[in-house]
Design a protein around this motif. Structure first.
Motif, PDB file in Angstrom:
ATOM      1  N   GLY A 133       0.606  -1.401  -0.190  1.00  0.00           N
ATOM      2  CA  GLY A 133      -0.100  -0.012  -0.261  1.00  0.00           C
ATOM      3  C   GLY A 133       0.736   1.287   0.077  1.00  0.00           C
ATOM      4  O   GLY A 133       0.317   2.402  -0.209  1.00  0.00           O
ATOM      5  N   ASP A 134       2.072   1.191   0.239  1.00  0.00           N
ATOM      6  CA  ASP A 134       2.993   2.343   0.202  1.00  0.00           C
ATOM      7  C   ASP A 134       3.295   2.921  -1.158  1.00  0.00           C
ATOM      8  O   ASP A 134       3.969   3.796  -1.241  1.00  0.00           O
ATOM      9  N   SER A 135       3.499   1.839  -2.061  1.00  0.00           N
ATOM     10  CA  SER A 135       3.644   2.246  -3.378  1.00  0.00           C
ATOM     11  C   SER A 135       2.680   1.827  -4.450  1.00  0.00           C
ATOM     12  O   SER A 135       2.912   0.951  -5.292  1.00  0.00           O
ATOM     13  N   PRO A 136       1.522   2.326  -4.389  1.00  0.00           N
ATOM     14  CA  PRO A 136       0.372   2.004  -5.189  1.00  0.00           C
ATOM     15  C   PRO A 136       0.421   2.270  -6.571  1.00  0.00           C
ATOM     16  O   PRO A 136       0.897   3.239  -6.988  1.00  0.00           O
ATOM     17  N   ALA A 137      -0.136   1.531  -7.522  1.00  0.00           N
ATOM     18  CA  ALA A 137      -0.494   1.661  -8.900  1.00  0.00           C
ATOM     19  C   ALA A 137      -1.871   2.153  -8.991  1.00  0.00           C
ATOM     20  O   ALA A 137      -2.219   3.075  -9.932  1.00  0.00           O
ATOM     21  N   ASN A 138      -2.838   1.755  -8.032  1.00  0.00           N
ATOM     22  CA  ASN A 138      -4.036   2.109  -8.183  1.00  0.00           C
ATOM     23  C   ASN A 138      -4.151   2.796  -6.739  1.00  0.00           C
ATOM     24  O   ASN A 138      -4.350   2.216  -5.848  1.00  0.00           O
TER      25      ASN A 138
END
Length: 170
Positions: A133-138
């Protein structure tokens, strides 16, 4: 097993993969005449919200593989923080090799030419079980995953799982 590419690179496929398949996915060429495009079916990992899903994706290898990573795109709709709304998968193992200009990833977490279809798929299955969740694409999926995991996020994933089951073998 080694598959030799026209560019002189080698696609490393563990020969044991055919004899003793890794649980959770299958992979093969989309077209026998095109070594650069693979189709994979991923079974949603047990004890996750994705359990029971059958998700189809494509792996597209660059002409200079194995120096650069393939791209992975889910064809089946999937709601996940690390898969953008177009289906593109965003995980470290598929990021270009070298230093991360943002300093988020270590070079050894990014693409290395020793990775195989098996190591990629294991990473993707792990991503389904444990989103980053720290590096989301969405961003929307990541926000729901953090703030409403057992509500709206769970409902959207369940809808994707049902839809994947209905369309898995079309």
């Amino acid at each position: 097993m080694e598959v030799f590419w026209p560019s002189g690179g080698i696609l490393l496929v563990d020969p044991e993969l055919n004899k003793n398949p890794v649980e959770g996915f299958s992979a093969g060429l989309i077209d026998d005449n095109d070594l650069y495009r693979w189709e994979v079916l991923i079974i949603g990992p047990p004890d996750t919200l994705y359990e029971g899903g059958v998700f189809k994706a494509h792996l597209t290898f660059p002409k200079d593989y194995p120096l650069r990573p393939p791209k992975m795109k889910f064809i089946t709709e999937i709601w996940h923080p690390n898969v953008d709304k177009n289906g593109d998968v965003c995980i470290s193992i598929l990021h270009e090799p070298g230093e991360d200009k943002y300093g988020y990833e270590k070079p050894e977490e990014r693409w290395l030419p020793i990775h195989t279809v098996e190591t990629i798929m294991i990473s993707v299955i792990s991503m389904l079980a444990d989103p980053n969740g720290d590096s989301p694409a969405n961003v929307d999926a990541a926000k729901e995953w953090r703030e409403d995991r057992n509500g709206e996020f769970k409902r959207k994933v369940a809808r994707c799982v049902r839809k994947s089951q209905e369309t898995a073998f079309e």
